[in-house]
Design a protein around this motif. Structure first.
Motif, PDB file in Angstrom:
ATOM      1  N   LEU A  34       1.049  -1.144  -0.190  1.00 15.11           N
ATOM      2  CA  LEU A  34       0.135  -0.083   0.354  1.00 15.11           C
ATOM      3  C   LEU A  34       0.704   1.221   0.172  1.00 15.11           C
ATOM      4  N   VAL A  35       0.453   1.265  -1.114  1.00 14.94           N
ATOM      5  CA  VAL A  35       1.600   3.158  -0.878  1.00 14.94           C
ATOM      6  C   VAL A  35       0.372   4.046  -1.034  1.00 14.94           C
ATOM      7  N   ILE A  36       0.641   5.363   0.447  1.00 13.58           N
ATOM      8  CA  ILE A  36       0.279   6.866   0.575  1.00 13.58           C
ATOM      9  C   ILE A  36       0.826   7.806   0.281  1.00 13.58           C
ATOM     10  N   GLY A  37       0.256   8.231   0.070  1.00 11.80           N
ATOM     11  CA  GLY A  37       0.796   9.838  -0.854  1.00 11.80           C
ATOM     12  C   GLY A  37       0.030  10.743  -1.891  1.00 11.80           C
ATOM     13  N   GLY A  38       1.049  11.306  -2.632  1.00 13.91           N
ATOM     14  CA  GLY A  38       0.405  12.291  -4.168  1.00 13.91           C
ATOM     15  C   GLY A  38      -1.004  13.036  -3.611  1.00 13.91           C
ATOM     16  N   ASP A 118       2.909  16.857   1.033  1.00 15.30           N
ATOM     17  CA  ASP A 118       3.254  18.487   0.538  1.00 15.30           C
ATOM     18  C   ASP A 118       3.070  18.741   2.159  1.00 15.30           C
ATOM     19  N   ASN A 119       2.069  18.903   2.935  1.00 14.49           N
ATOM     20  CA  ASN A 119       2.125  19.482   4.649  1.00 14.49           C
ATOM     21  C   ASN A 119       2.287  18.897   5.431  1.00 14.49           C
ATOM     22  N   ILE A 120       3.264  19.410   6.438  1.00 14.44           N
ATOM     23  CA  ILE A 120       3.474  18.393   7.741  1.00 14.44           C
ATOM     24  C   ILE A 120       2.605  17.756   8.548  1.00 14.44           C
ATOM     25  N   TYR A 145       7.816  13.300   3.024  1.00 13.57           N
ATOM     26  CA  TYR A 145       6.705  14.317   4.382  1.00 13.57           C
ATOM     27  C   TYR A 145       6.917  13.520   4.986  1.00 13.57           C
ATOM     28  N   ALA A 146       6.274  12.241   5.117  1.00 17.03           N
ATOM     29  CA  ALA A 146       6.643  11.857   6.192  1.00 17.03           C
ATOM     30  C   ALA A 146       7.797  11.416   7.391  1.00 17.03           C
ATOM     31  N   LEU A 147       8.791  11.305   6.837  1.00 13.34           N
ATOM     32  CA  LEU A 147      10.414  11.920   7.180  1.00 13.34           C
ATOM     33  C   LEU A 147       9.998  13.402   7.762  1.00 13.34           C
ATOM     34  N   GLY A 148       9.864  13.718   7.664  1.00 17.05           N
ATOM     35  CA  GLY A 148       9.650  15.533   7.751  1.00 17.05           C
ATOM     36  C   GLY A 148       8.321  15.331   9.562  1.00 17.05           C
ATOM     37  N   ALA A 149       7.615  14.801   9.069  1.00 20.21           N
ATOM     38  CA  ALA A 149       6.875  14.297   9.809  1.00 20.21           C
ATOM     39  C   ALA A 149       7.103  14.134  11.007  1.00 20.21           C
ATOM     40  N   LEU A 150       7.988  12.902  11.393  1.00 23.54           N
ATOM     41  CA  LEU A 150       8.521  12.225  12.630  1.00 23.54           C
ATOM     42  C   LEU A 150       9.690  13.112  12.833  1.00 23.54           C
ATOM     43  N   SER A 151       9.986  13.497  11.983  1.00 25.05           N
ATOM     44  CA  SER A 151      11.201  14.872  12.316  1.00 25.05           C
ATOM     45  C   SER A 151      10.587  15.654  13.772  1.00 25.05           C
TER      46      SER A 151
END
Length: 292
Positions: A34-38, A118-120, A145-151
């Motif tokens: 399952l790929v979530i994004g876009g 594209d939105n943290i 952006y999942a990594l941005g959220a994690l940061s």
């Protein structure tokens, strides 16, 4: 902090002595990705990651992206089951997904979150719900952006049982570390692996939370092209769905990504090929390694 090993260079011989699982049976035996994004303005990232997962051997592909892009994605990737996700007024994927996404996350063998988001703040809310819905053995790949959220919220992975692979670029690594990664990328990857309890694949440097480290040395400048990271994240997810463990999936994916770029260089030059052209080379690269 675990004792860190000296990085092991990833070679064909190393990978052949660490063979990927070869599932028997129908597509279900090769797992569901399952790929979530876009977001509305970047649906291609989900396409690249999803097709990369299929090219790496995943049996079933599901894509979840901004609702305005879902119909186009279903046409572009007819092999995939596509779910539209609610959007903000700006076209970002909203942080409150439909129940159907939670059902898909619970049943998937591997989930890649981040390509094209594209939105943290919305991503952080979305990621938390996906992590809550995923099964305890569901492997996760966090990218973009999942990594941005994690940061922004290090506790997102705290207490989680799911195996996780982080695939940061150098900018994302900076935010995850809270500093510049510096010249010693092996050290940076190992620090991140220990901090987040996840396997980390950073610019050809792979580290596991137990202190093991690897280095892929055949990657070239051509891989630094738009969408290339989405392809790499998708390869990791596809290998995870087949039953590879996180470190194995990250190492094989790093080599397959680099090797596929090398296959393109004679036709397009070192820096002339596109991310979507890497996709078709992935199964050839994996097959050559497995056959050797």
């Amino acid at each position: 902090m675990p004792n860190r090993s000296e990085p092991v260079v990833i070679t064909p011989r190393l990978l052949r002595e660490w063979p990927l699982p070869v599932p028997e049976g129908d597509k279900a035996s090769r797992g569901t990705v399952l790929v979530i994004g876009g977001s509305r303005f970047n649906p291609g990232a989900v396409l690249l990651a999803g097709v990369a997962a299929l090219r790496s051997g995943a049996g079933v592909l599901q894509l979840a992206a901004a609702e305005s892009t879902a119909a186009a994605l279903s046409i572009q990737v007819p092999e995939a089951f596509v779910v539209g996700l609610p959007e903000t007024a700006e076209g970002s994927v909203a942080g409150k997904p439909p129940e159907r996404l939670a059902d898909l996350a619970e049943q998937a063998q591997a989930i890649a979150v981040g390509p094209g988001l594209d939105n943290i703040d919305e991503t952080r809310a979305l990621l938390r719900q996906v992590l809550d819905a995923a099964g305890p053995e569901t492997a996760l790949v966090l990218d973009a952006y999942a990594l941005g959220a994690l940061s922004h919220d290090r506790d997102l992975l705290s207490g989680r049982k799911q195996p996780v692979v982080l695939t940061p670029n150098l900018v994302e690594a900076k935010f995850l570390l809270g500093r510049e990664p510096g010249d010693d990328l092996s050290e940076a990857a190992a620090t991140l692996a220990d901090r987040y309890g996840a396997v980390v694949s950073l610019f050809g440097h792979i580290a596991a939370p137990d202190g093991r480290t690897w280095r892929e040395e055949s990657g070239d400048a051509g891989l630094g092209t738009s969408g290339s990271g989405d392809v790499r994240a998708g390869i990791v997810a596809g290998l995870l769905s087949r039953g590879a463990d996180p470190a194995q999936a990250a190492c094989w994916a790093a080599y397959a990504h680099a090797g596929s770029g090398q296959r393109l260089a004679p036709r397009f030059g070192r820096i002339g090929f596109l991310a979507r052209e890497i996709l078709d080379e992935v199964p050839h690269t994996l097959a050559e390694l497995s056959a050797g």
